[in-house]
Design a protein around this motif. Sequence first.
Motif, PDB file in Angstrom:
ATOM      1  N   ALA A   1      36.177  48.751  35.262  1.00 43.35           N
ATOM      2  CA  ALA A   1      37.115  47.891  35.988  1.00 43.35           C
ATOM      3  C   ALA A   1      36.446  47.139  37.140  1.00 43.35           C
ATOM      4  CB  ALA A   1      38.285  48.713  36.509  1.00 43.35           C
ATOM      5  N   GLN A   2      35.546  47.796  37.874  1.00 40.18           N
ATOM      6  CA  GLN A   2      34.898  47.134  39.013  1.00 40.18           C
ATOM      7  C   GLN A   2      34.021  45.974  38.555  1.00 40.18           C
ATOM      8  OE1 GLN A   2      35.641  47.522  42.158  1.00 40.18           O
ATOM      9  NE2 GLN A   2      37.096  49.133  41.608  1.00 40.18           N
TER      10      GLN A   2
ATOM     11  N   LYS B   1      36.281  43.121  37.447  1.00 42.82           N
ATOM     12  CA  LYS B   1      36.858  42.423  38.608  1.00 42.82           C
ATOM     13  C   LYS B   1      35.816  41.501  39.251  1.00 42.82           C
ATOM     14  CE  LYS B   1      39.392  43.373  42.851  1.00 42.82           C
ATOM     15  NZ  LYS B   1      39.976  44.423  43.711  1.00 42.82           N
TER      16      LYS B   1
ATOM     17  N   SER C   1      35.930  37.452  39.443  1.00 39.75           N
ATOM     18  CA  SER C   1      35.843  36.791  40.745  1.00 39.75           C
ATOM     19  C   SER C   1      34.745  35.728  40.744  1.00 39.75           C
ATOM     20  CB  SER C   1      35.563  37.842  41.828  1.00 39.75           C
ATOM     21  OG  SER C   1      35.396  37.227  43.079  1.00 39.75           O
TER      22      SER C   1
ATOM     23  N   THR D   1      40.004  35.167  39.029  1.00 37.20           N
ATOM     24  CA  THR D   1      40.601  36.405  39.520  1.00 37.20           C
ATOM     25  C   THR D   1      42.105  36.443  39.248  1.00 37.20           C
ATOM     26  OG1 THR D   1      38.921  36.583  41.237  1.00 37.20           O
ATOM     27  CG2 THR D   1      40.928  37.863  41.561  1.00 37.20           C
TER      28      THR D   1
ATOM     29  N   TRP E   1      42.682  37.282  35.667  1.00 29.64           N
ATOM     30  CA  TRP E   1      42.381  38.704  35.457  1.00 29.64           C
ATOM     31  C   TRP E   1      43.532  39.579  35.958  1.00 29.64           C
ATOM     32  CZ3 TRP E   1      39.882  42.058  32.765  1.00 29.64           C
ATOM     33  CH2 TRP E   1      39.708  43.358  33.226  1.00 29.64           C
ATOM     34  N   ASN E   2      44.030  39.265  37.147  1.00 24.87           N
ATOM     35  CA  ASN E   2      45.130  40.063  37.710  1.00 24.87           C
ATOM     36  C   ASN E   2      46.403  39.941  36.871  1.00 24.87           C
ATOM     37  OD1 ASN E   2      43.634  41.127  39.836  1.00 24.87           O
ATOM     38  ND2 ASN E   2      44.081  39.399  41.171  1.00 24.87           N
TER      39      ASN E   2
END
Length: 149
Positions: free
Chosen positions: A72-73, A76, A80, A85, A88-89
Amino acid sequence: MSLASLLTDQQQRIDALISLLGNEQTLLTRGDIDGDALADVAHQKQQLLTELERIETLRRSVQKRLGYESGAQGAKAAASDAGCTDTWNRLLEKSERAARMNALTGEMLSLRMQHNQKMLDYIRQIAEKTLYNPDGRNSAQPGRINASA
């Protein structure tokens, strides 16, 4: 294929999955279940899930190829750096919604199956207490005397 286009593609398929889950829930709330319609929805869901899995594998491959850590990191950070982003969110939110809807659908199916099993048990119980003997005579009445005797 760019990360942004992969995320957009995933989002569209998640939207289609959410729509199918809504249709499935509607079918399950009806008194008379349409088995053919449910089977069709299940088939469409399986196709979408297969396609989502393929795209997710591709997205992870792109993420790794671009040098981001897996998980996940890394996803993200990749989103970004690619300027997506928000996409993705939204994908994460829609994925969570689809998961909740799928869990609810599973609960609905379980309740429907429990209800059907209770009905079958009740029907069996009634059938075992039938008023007729195997010879077709009413078991509530005393045996008749054979007139030819």
